[in-house]
Motif scaffolding. Structure first.
Motif: not given
Length: 160
Positions: A2-4, A11-15, A31-32, A34
């Protein structure tokens, strides 16, 4: 994941985005994420889809993304930057439920080129300053390095 967090980018993904913003389809426009640096800047992406709800009506036969939606996408990116900035504060006590960041102003919006279905819109926001509970941001949306929109965004935090 989910979080990197890596040495190159946060970064953050959708979740991860959905945990921080209350918006949902069809009004979630980020959407994302980066990259971001709490208290400084955030870069995100909105993919203007050919199947988006606004395409059939704005404008039929020559669809362009409404400017108000581009500003909303930038405002959502600003809300994300404010949220990750609050998360990063060592003594920040976030309420049990995520705080809401309300849009309270848009300054000097300039629309330079259209966004069309199929475009990947780069959203770049910077925290300018925080004055008496109002977060002030500088925001830009670009497609392939071409400026689409620039504006100032103002928001405030309210616990939900």
């Amino acid at each position: 994941m989910t979080d990197q967090t890596t040495t190159a980018a946060r970064t953050l993904d959708l979740n991860g985005i959905k945990r921080r913003l209350p918006h949902r389809y069809p009004f979630l426009l980020v959407d994302r994420v980066v990259d971001y640096t709490p208290g400084e800047s955030l870069q995100a992406v909105h993919n203007a889809s050919a199947s988006a709800w606004w395409v059939p009506g704005h404008f039929p036969g020559e669809a362009i993304m409404p400017g108000v939606l581009l500003v909303e996408a930038l405002a959502q990116a600003c809300g994300l930057l404010a949220f990750v900035t609050r998360e990063a504060e060592p003594d920040a006590e976030l309420p049990p439920e995520a705080p809401l960041f309300y849009l309270v102003g848009v300054d000097e919006a300039r629309f330079k080129s259209p966004v069309v279905p199929g475009d990947a819109v780069s959203l770049a926001v910077e925290l300018d300053r925080l004055v008496r509970g109002i977060w002030l941001f500088k925001a830009r949306a670009e497609v392939n390095g071409r400026l689409a929109v620039s504006c100032g965004i103002r928001c405030t935090m309210r616990a939900s």
